[in-house]
Design a protein around this motif. Structure first.
Motif, PDB file in Angstrom:
ATOM      1  N   VAL A 125      37.885  51.564  44.076  1.00  0.00           N
ATOM      2  CA  VAL A 125      37.187  51.460  45.361  1.00  0.00           C
ATOM      3  C   VAL A 125      37.946  52.269  46.408  1.00  0.00           C
ATOM      4  CG1 VAL A 125      36.311  49.897  47.149  1.00  0.00           C
ATOM      5  CG2 VAL A 125      36.429  49.135  44.774  1.00  0.00           C
ATOM      6  N   TRP A 126      37.203  52.945  47.272  1.00  0.00           N
ATOM      7  CA  TRP A 126      37.749  53.617  48.446  1.00  0.00           C
ATOM      8  C   TRP A 126      37.084  53.011  49.688  1.00  0.00           C
ATOM      9  CZ3 TRP A 126      37.651  55.718  43.774  1.00  0.00           C
ATOM     10  CH2 TRP A 126      38.718  56.532  43.369  1.00  0.00           C
ATOM     11  N   GLY A 127      37.920  52.529  50.628  1.00  0.00           N
ATOM     12  CA  GLY A 127      37.375  51.901  51.832  1.00  0.00           C
ATOM     13  C   GLY A 127      37.668  50.428  51.911  1.00  0.00           C
ATOM     14  N   ALA A 128      38.209  49.814  50.868  1.00  0.00           N
ATOM     15  CA  ALA A 128      38.578  48.404  50.870  1.00  0.00           C
ATOM     16  C   ALA A 128      39.799  48.232  49.965  1.00  0.00           C
ATOM     17  CB  ALA A 128      37.430  47.531  50.381  1.00  0.00           C
ATOM     18  N   PRO A 129      40.813  47.485  50.358  1.00  0.00           N
ATOM     19  CA  PRO A 129      40.896  46.775  51.649  1.00  0.00           C
ATOM     20  C   PRO A 129      41.235  47.682  52.841  1.00  0.00           C
ATOM     21  CG  PRO A 129      42.907  46.461  50.411  1.00  0.00           C
ATOM     22  CD  PRO A 129      41.994  47.225  49.510  1.00  0.00           C
ATOM     23  N   THR A 130      41.728  48.932  52.559  1.00  0.00           N
ATOM     24  CA  THR A 130      42.045  49.871  53.640  1.00  0.00           C
ATOM     25  C   THR A 130      41.163  51.102  53.510  1.00  0.00           C
ATOM     26  OG1 THR A 130      43.813  50.889  52.339  1.00  0.00           O
ATOM     27  CG2 THR A 130      44.430  49.077  53.818  1.00  0.00           C
ATOM     28  N   SER A 131      40.984  51.792  54.615  1.00  0.00           N
ATOM     29  CA  SER A 131      40.121  52.966  54.638  1.00  0.00           C
ATOM     30  C   SER A 131      40.901  54.188  55.105  1.00  0.00           C
ATOM     31  CB  SER A 131      38.926  52.730  55.577  1.00  0.00           C
ATOM     32  OG  SER A 131      38.181  53.921  55.772  1.00  0.00           O
ATOM     33  N   VAL A 136      30.565  43.379  49.787  1.00  0.00           N
ATOM     34  CA  VAL A 136      31.310  42.218  50.258  1.00  0.00           C
ATOM     35  C   VAL A 136      32.668  42.270  49.570  1.00  0.00           C
ATOM     36  CG1 VAL A 136      31.463  39.718  50.345  1.00  0.00           C
ATOM     37  CG2 VAL A 136      29.249  40.851  50.655  1.00  0.00           C
ATOM     38  N   ALA A 137      33.746  42.378  50.340  1.00  0.00           N
ATOM     39  CA  ALA A 137      35.098  42.474  49.799  1.00  0.00           C
ATOM     40  C   ALA A 137      35.841  41.192  50.118  1.00  0.00           C
ATOM     41  CB  ALA A 137      35.823  43.672  50.416  1.00  0.00           C
ATOM     42  N   GLY A 138      36.583  40.684  49.135  1.00  0.00           N
ATOM     43  CA  GLY A 138      37.332  39.464  49.382  1.00  0.00           C
ATOM     44  C   GLY A 138      38.074  38.996  48.151  1.00  0.00           C
ATOM     45  N   GLN A 139      38.771  37.847  48.282  1.00  0.00           N
ATOM     46  CA  GLN A 139      39.539  37.267  47.189  1.00  0.00           C
ATOM     47  C   GLN A 139      38.649  36.289  46.423  1.00  0.00           C
ATOM     48  OE1 GLN A 139      43.603  36.106  48.563  1.00  0.00           O
ATOM     49  NE2 GLN A 139      42.806  36.696  50.570  1.00  0.00           N
ATOM     50  N   ILE A 140      38.528  36.574  45.152  1.00  0.00           N
ATOM     51  CA  ILE A 140      37.637  35.766  44.307  1.00  0.00           C
ATOM     52  C   ILE A 140      38.446  35.237  43.135  1.00  0.00           C
ATOM     53  CG2 ILE A 140      35.583  35.808  42.850  1.00  0.00           C
ATOM     54  CD1 ILE A 140      34.479  38.013  44.605  1.00  0.00           C
ATOM     55  N   GLY A 141      38.217  33.982  42.753  1.00  0.00           N
ATOM     56  CA  GLY A 141      38.896  33.399  41.602  1.00  0.00           C
ATOM     57  C   GLY A 141      39.100  31.910  41.791  1.00  0.00           C
ATOM     58  N   SER A 142      40.133  31.403  41.152  1.00  0.00           N
ATOM     59  CA  SER A 142      40.446  29.980  41.232  1.00  0.00           C
ATOM     60  C   SER A 142      41.754  29.786  41.973  1.00  0.00           C
ATOM     61  CB  SER A 142      40.562  29.388  39.818  1.00  0.00           C
ATOM     62  OG  SER A 142      41.694  29.943  39.165  1.00  0.00           O
ATOM     63  N   LYS A 143      42.178  28.555  42.082  1.00  0.00           N
ATOM     64  CA  LYS A 143      43.418  28.269  42.781  1.00  0.00           C
ATOM     65  C   LYS A 143      44.628  28.844  42.047  1.00  0.00           C
ATOM     66  CE  LYS A 143      41.760  24.020  44.962  1.00  0.00           C
ATOM     67  NZ  LYS A 143      41.970  22.568  45.128  1.00  0.00           N
ATOM     68  N   LYS A 144      44.499  28.995  40.747  1.00  0.00           N
ATOM     69  CA  LYS A 144      45.625  29.482  39.955  1.00  0.00           C
ATOM     70  C   LYS A 144      45.553  30.980  39.687  1.00  0.00           C
ATOM     71  CE  LYS A 144      46.565  25.126  37.565  1.00  0.00           C
ATOM     72  NZ  LYS A 144      46.736  24.483  36.253  1.00  0.00           N
ATOM     73  N   GLU A 181      41.758  37.354  42.420  1.00  0.00           N
ATOM     74  CA  GLU A 181      41.804  38.803  42.484  1.00  0.00           C
ATOM     75  C   GLU A 181      40.963  39.285  43.671  1.00  0.00           C
ATOM     76  OE1 GLU A 181      38.133  40.080  39.507  1.00  0.00           O
ATOM     77  OE2 GLU A 181      40.197  40.622  38.987  1.00  0.00           O
ATOM     78  N   TYR A 182      41.386  40.390  44.206  1.00  0.00           N
ATOM     79  CA  TYR A 182      40.648  41.012  45.323  1.00  0.00           C
ATOM     80  C   TYR A 182      39.651  41.995  44.714  1.00  0.00           C
ATOM     81  CZ  TYR A 182      39.720  43.435  49.719  1.00  0.00           C
ATOM     82  OH  TYR A 182      39.107  43.964  50.821  1.00  0.00           O
ATOM     83  N   THR A 183      38.385  41.856  45.043  1.00  0.00           N
ATOM     84  CA  THR A 183      37.366  42.719  44.457  1.00  0.00           C
ATOM     85  C   THR A 183      36.231  42.912  45.445  1.00  0.00           C
ATOM     86  OG1 THR A 183      35.993  43.077  42.502  1.00  0.00           O
ATOM     87  CG2 THR A 183      36.054  40.844  43.395  1.00  0.00           C
TER      88      THR A 183
END
Length: 636
Positions: A455-461, A510-518, A521-523
């Motif tokens: 990805v280009w533009g997330a999390p930084t551009s 939509v960019a963000g942290q996805i997963g479980s408490k343990k 990943e940022y995707t």
């Protein structure tokens, strides 16, 4: 006591040495600047004063000389007028002559020339007392007049001059040749007079030397009589040449003489007989007070610097000792001992730094305990943002460019390799591809088997969606070049030739942290991501290696050479989507195989990469997926 190996290291440049160096530079610079400025300003003032003094001395000497010469001429004219009104040889004429020479003791003789007379000498009157006092023979007057008869003739024609007769007489005597009229006849007046009267007005001062010259450059009056007696001429001097060339009445100049010395010079032309008064002053002598003052200032600066060095040396000890303790503490932290036994003993910056070291040790100990939690991030940039607390929690909408790549026929390739060979091959391949992403400021989102998502533009551009899209295409072109090098020397079942397909699409995600408490990943997720994935799969049926959607094309079309492919109808989308095969970025200079000398057509790409040209009428689209339908390209 803190002990570690680093405490035994020797410091190459101590704080004391650095402080001494810095302060010395500051002292030298400041005092040197002040000394230089003072010397410059004082020098300017002294130079101005010297020039003004030269001008004043020169002007006064010129005025005095001019007055004296006019007086000599006027008295001579009056004397001759009186004589002309009396009978020659009468007692009154003789008495008048005696009275004139008595009142004008500086006059040695007066003569009048006339072209009608034998030997041109019309009248000659001699002061007997003048010659007796100097033990000179009056007969030398006739010899001199005969020698300078050409000058007398010029006087008859209206040209006045003053001749230095000192070399001839051995005495300071000048001769004035001046036009004279008697009863309408053009005659020449010759006045022999002593130079001593003029010498009283023209001479040397404390710094200046003033002298009188005629139009030929002969020195008439000079403080050093030997120069006058020997008939020295200054026509080749810079000051005399400047005076004759400029043609003005007075001027002040700075010049270099034949000996290489700088001189302040001034001149004033007289309104009689084309004479001039010259004044010079040697610049070194004029500026000598500045040199002495500068030397005193330098000496004072050296003394101040020496005292400053002694003070700084002792002062630095109060800093270096606590710093050495902090250096030992840093060594403890380096070896993993974060619990420091330090106490701030001062309330200055060193004490503040000591407290900061203690807090830093506690923070590093806490961070070490949290270190494992950052293992859930695959990307270094994302991990660093997370550690700094700059990664936004939850999701946010961003304009990005998404990239997918896949190895063609990877399943068939892997079936011919051992498991460890598959892993080794993939690691080698992925290393080069990821480097292309990192070099263009992209972020590897994930690996999906042999596929790469970036990805280009997330999390930084890079600053704008357009620049992010250009960076993504640059990465794809780098991958194309890297793959060509990767395939060199490859061939066969164990080292097969690799071909990849790259799909690029731009749009909101939509960019963000996805997963479980343990495990998190940022995707990025969204239709733009899905379309990029589907675009990648179109490379095989379309016979391309880098394919971009019209969303990306609209951002970069002025920078990228492309060839439009048949439009595609994506499942869930009503309007056909235009597709473009990337050929080159003509303006790029840092991408191998791209730029001005890069490929110009898709055919060249296919030939170089060994991609067969497809027949779009026979393309077999994946009917099971039903993700796209290829529409025939409109022919014009």
């Amino acid at each position: 006591m803190l002990k570690n190996e680093s405490s035994n290291e020797k410091v190459k440049f101590s704080i004391g040495a650095k402080l001494i160096t810095i302060i010395s530079i500051l002292v030298i610079f400041s005092l040197g600047t002040i000394t230089g400025l003072v010397s410059w300003f004082v020098g300017e003032d002294i130079q101005t004063m010297s020039e003004e003094s030269n001008r004043t001395v020169n002007f006064q000497a010129g005025a005095a000389a001019e007055k004296e010469l006019f007086s000599i001429k006027a008295n001579a004219f009056l004397f001759l007028d009186v004589l002309n009104s009396t009978e020659t040889g009468s007692g009154i004429a003789k008495q008048t002559a005696n009275f004139y020479f008595e009142r004008n003791p500086q006059i040695a003789a007066i003569a009048v020339t006339d072209a009608r007379m034998d030997k041109r000498l019309y009248r000659k009157l001699i002061s007997t007392n003048f010659f007796l006092s100097r033990e000179l023979e009056p007969s030398v007057i006739d010899e001199f007049i005969e020698k300078e008869m050409d000058t007398a003739v010029q006087a008859e024609k209206g040209i006045s001059q003053v001749i230095n007769a000192s070399p001839f007489f051995g005495e300071p005597i000048l001769v004035l040749f001046y036009p004279y009229k008697e009863r309408g006849l053009d005659q020449g007046l010759i006045v022999f007079f002593s130079a001593e009267t003029l010498s009283e007005h023209i001479g040397t001062g404390k710094l200046q030397t003033t002298y009188l010259v005629n139009n030929l450059g002969d020195i008439l009056i000079h403080p050093d009589f030997e120069l006058t007696k020997n008939g020295i001429n200054v026509r080749d001097s810079t000051l005399f040449i400047e005076m004759r060339e400029k043609g003005d009445m007075n001027r002040q100049i700075l010049f270099t003489d034949k000996e290489g010395k700088k001189q302040f010079g001034a001149y004033k032309k007289l309104s009689i007989a084309d004479l001039a008064v010259l004044t010079t002053a040697e610049a070194d002598k004029v500026l000598e007070p500045v040199v002495r003052s500068t030397f005193k200032n330098v000496t004072l600066s050296v003394a101040v610097l020496a005292l400053a060095i002694l003070f700084i040396w002792f002062f630095s000890k109060s800093i270096s000792s606590p710093v050495k303790v902090l250096a030992a503490a840093a060594g403890e932290i380096e070896q993993g001992n974060y619990e420091l036994d330090l106490t701030a003993k001062t309330k200055d910056e060193i004490g503040l730094l000591t407290k900061s070291f203690v807090r830093m040790g506690k923070g590093l100990a806490e961070r070490e305990r949290l270190k494992d939690s950052f293992g859930r991030f695959i990307n270094k940039e994302i991990a660093e943002l997370a550690m700094k607390g700059e990664l936004a929690l939850g999701g946010e909408t961003k304009e990005t460019t998404i990239f997918f790549s896949d190895i063609r026929s990877f399943t068939a390739i892997s079936e011919k390799l051992e498991p460890n060979e598959v892993v080794e091959f993939l690691n080698e391949y992925m290393t080069q591809m990821v480097e292309c992403v990192n070099d263009t400021h992209g972020v590897v989102d994930k690996f999906i088997g042999d596929a790469v998502m970036a990805v280009w533009g997330a999390p930084t551009s890079a600053g704008s969606p357009r620049e992010d899209a250009l960076n993504c295409i640059r990465a794809a072109l780098r991958m194309r070049a890297a793959l060509i090098i990767f395939n060199q020397g490859r061939g066969g079942d164990k080292k097969p030739i690799i071909r990849i397909g790259c799909g690029i699409n731009s749009g909101p995600v939509v960019a963000g942290q996805i997963g479980s408490k343990k495990r998190m990943e940022y995707t990025v997720i969204g239709d733009a991501v899905n379309l990029a994935s589907r675009t990648e799969s179109l490379n095989k049926p379309l016979g391309t290696d880098i394919l971009i959607t019209e969303n990306t094309y609209n951002l970069v079309k002025d920078k990228v050479t492309v060839e439009e492919m048949p439009s595609v109808t994506v499942k869930g989308k009503s309007a056909p989507l235009r597709m473009f095969a990337v050929i080159n970025m003509p303006e790029e200079t840092g991408i191998p195989g791209a730029g001005e000398k890069g490929p110009k057509t898709l055919s060249q790409i296919r030939e170089k990469l060994g991609i067969p040209t497809p027949d779009f009428n026979k393309v077999d689209v994946n009917e099971d997926e039903k993700k796209y339908n290829i529409q025939a390209q409109n022919k014009q």
